[in-house]
Design an enzyme around this catalytic site. Structure first.
Site, PDB file in Angstrom:
ATOM      1  N   CYS A 410       0.841  -1.198   0.000  1.00  0.00           N
ATOM      2  CA  CYS A 410       0.000   0.000   0.000  1.00  0.00           C
ATOM      3  C   CYS A 410       0.877   1.250   0.000  1.00  0.00           C
ATOM      4  O   CYS A 410       1.482   1.571  -1.007  1.00  0.00           O
ATOM      5  CB  CYS A 410      -0.971  -0.045   1.188  1.00  0.00           C
ATOM      6  N   HIS A 539      -3.438  -5.260   0.010  1.00  0.00           N
ATOM      7  CA  HIS A 539      -2.910  -5.798   1.274  1.00  0.00           C
ATOM      8  C   HIS A 539      -2.926  -7.329   1.229  1.00  0.00           C
ATOM      9  O   HIS A 539      -3.894  -7.964   1.650  1.00  0.00           O
ATOM     10  CB  HIS A 539      -3.752  -5.308   2.452  1.00  0.00           C
ATOM     11  N   GLU A 541      -1.519  -9.399   3.045  1.00  0.00           N
ATOM     12  CA  GLU A 541      -1.491 -10.020   4.377  1.00  0.00           C
ATOM     13  C   GLU A 541      -2.871 -10.437   4.864  1.00  0.00           C
ATOM     14  O   GLU A 541      -2.992 -11.313   5.741  1.00  0.00           O
ATOM     15  CB  GLU A 541      -0.848  -9.072   5.401  1.00  0.00           C
TER      16      GLU A 541
END
Length: 571
Positions: A410, A539, A541
């Site tokens: 990001c 993102h 994750e």
């Protein structure tokens, strides 16, 4: 269809580990062939977690539907391998908004709207509705719903939820509702004596509110509960000894499910909820559960035997509360485990790398640079605001010039592009219009369709496709995604790389290998002639799983250990 509910509450202190115990309970039930969903109740007045500071409440987790929720829902998704919705996170703000909107529409027919019964009924209705939403690839309603009650029993703000759960146990019936209460058994003094009074007081408060625990999960230090402590808690808290579980500190949270199973949690809940006679579990689901447990055990066992280390530094601005980067850390852990490496995390506060820190705090400045220079891999995660930005930029510069594997997420992607523009493309004034509205070289620009005045829920949120561009078949990051032509990942941002400058960056060796469907939003950047220099606007994750790590993180760990080329050759 019969639905089972397991409520997880907490006492004595907040942050006691309810989320991990709730997730572990769900995992254990799923390994028995049950379909499991989860709900997190947060008693704060915010509608969602989107506007909360990471330093105040930890990471904001983003779901497929764009819901900005509590970080515990990330634990649920990772442990249970499910896909939740924004409705799986209940807040006081959502409940009151729902009730007030109904009152304005006249749904209550002139009645005086009160906490009891209107708020408590709304909570119960919400739980029952969300518990029926399919969350896995079976497309079927879950069998069990794990409900985590945030905060601490006795808090003023959680009182309506406690009362709602007191009523709920009668609504669904005794054999369909179980309560696990997580409490603390502290060790006091130099002699190391464990004290049960906090747990006794917490259970007394809980009983006074009309809820009786079926299991008491006692958080304690590494040695577990001392001899006689379990019997003492059993006697004073009105439960059998086998209903008192010792949840000691573990080397890894991935060992908690095994710890609970060894103490008979599954057997107890199986009988207490009468699952054998009320839920029909198919043979394929039973086998799927067995396979899941075997893979989980292999993962946790291998973690204990890891010796080769990999050092990754995280350069962020919320490092004082590591929960601010909970999913990033989990993604690194999952990738390291799958690469059979022991992860060594080092945390750098981005502002400590900036030149000003050399005079204001020289010790931290030199420590930060020492950690950066010794890192095998550098990760710059997302963030908002000006603080620490220049520190992140010098970290990206170090990674680029010294050929250190780099992953930017990001803002981390935008940082890498700003640094490249300044130092390679001869744009010394390059900056983001988010961070400097008056910049003459806006490398990062505002997305026009999003509101600047309303911050809550107005970013580019949720799952969106990123398309690999023609001619990128040799791209490292594309190979890590299995050569896919597109990837579906979760987003949370307002600003984008300026599409007008992309050709300039391409000419200098910074390749935008992934874009959105319009070709105007830059999603994935990769640097030519570098071991691993990747930035992603999304993102990754948020979609990591212990048994299925995120490809960008796998790439970082593999590159940091010098194994990336061999891995790509084996694909």
């Amino acid at each position: 269809m019969v639905k089972k509910y397991v409520l997880v509450s907490g006492g004595v202190i907040s942050g006691i580990g309810k989320g991990i115990i709730a997730s572990s309970t769900g995992l254990l039930l799923k390994t028995m062939g049950l379909k499991v969903t989860s709900i997190k109740i947060d008693p704060y007045l915010n509608i969602d977690a989107g506007t909360l500071s990471p330093l105040d409440h930890g990471e904001v987790f983003v779901l497929n539907d764009g819901g900005e929720v509590d970080l515990d829902l990330g634990n649920y998704e990772r442990y249970l391998d499910v896909t939740l919705t924004r409705s799986n996170n209940i807040t006081t703000g959502k409940i009151y908004r729902d009730v007030i909107e109904r009152e304005r529409k006249g749904d209550y027919l002139g009645k005086t709207v009160q906490v009891v019964p209107h708020i408590t009924d709304a909570i119960q209705d919400w739980v029952e509705r969300v518990a029926t939403i399919p969350v896995d690839d079976s497309g079927e309603e879950p069998d069990v719903c794990i409900i985590e009650l945030g905060g601490t029993v006795g808090d003023i703000e959680s009182a309506p939820f406690v009362e709602a759960m007191r009523q709920f146990q009668f609504r669904v019936g005794h054999e369909n509702f179980a309560l696990i209460h997580v409490s603390l058994v502290p060790t006091i003094g130099s002699v190391g004596e464990q004290k049960t009074k906090p747990t006794q007081a917490s259970i007394r408060d809980l009983r006074g509110l009309g809820l009786t625990p079926d299991l008491i999960a006692c958080r304690c230090e590494k040695t577990g509960l001392d001899e006689g402590i379990q019997a003492k808690i059993s006697m004073f808290c009105h439960v059998q000894p086998n209903q008192v579980l010792a949840v000691r500190d573990c080397n890894s949270v991935y060992h908690v499910p095994e710890l609970l199973k060894d103490q008979g949690m599954v057997d107890y809940l199986w009988k207490r909820l009468n699952i054998e006679k009320t839920i029909n579990i198919s043979a394929p689901l039973k086998q799927k559960g067995i396979d899941m447990w075997e893979r989980w055990n292999k993962l946790t066992a291998s973690q204990e035997r890891l010796h080769d280390e990999v050092t990754i530094v995280l350069v962020g601005k919320y490092t004082n509360l590591q929960d601010s980067y909970a999913s990033v850390v989990k993604a690194l852990e999952h990738a390291s485990l799958n690469c059979r490496k022991k992860l060594i995390m080092k945390w750098i506060e981005a502002s400590d790398l900036e030149p000003e820190a050399r005079t204001t705090n020289p010790v931290k400045y030199h420590e930060a640079w020492q950690d950066l220079c010794s890192a095998q891999g550098i990760l710059v995660p997302g963030g908002f605001g000006n603080r620490g930005v220049e520190g992140k930029i010098v970290a990206a510069k170090w990674a680029r010039e010294q050929k250190v594997p780099y992953l930017g997420i990001c803002l981390g992607l935008q940082i890498a592009v700003i640094e490249f523009a300044r130092n390679v493309c001869d744009m010394p004034e390059a900056h983001s219009s988010e961070l400097d509205e008056n910049t003459t070289t806006p490398v990062v620009v505002f997305m026009p369709e999003i509101s600047k005045t309303h911050l809550g829920g107005t970013m580019r949120l949720g799952s969106k496709f990123s398309h690999f561009q023609k001619g990128t078949e040799g791209s490292t990051i594309r190979k890590l995604y299995g050569g896919a032509s597109e990837v579906l990942e979760r987003h949370r941002h307002r600003y984008e790389i300026n599409p007008e400058m992309v050709d300039t960056f391409h000419a200098k060796g910074l390749q935008f290998v992934g874009k959105d469907e319009t070709g105007q939003r830059m999603e994935i950047v990769e640097m030519a002639d570098h071991p691993y220099f990747v930035g992603v606007q999304y993102h990754p994750e948020y979609l990591t799983r212990p048994l299925k790590p995120s490809p960008p993180f796998m790439g970082l760990i593999l590159a940091a250990t010098g194994e990336l080329e061999n891995h790509l050759a084996s694909l």
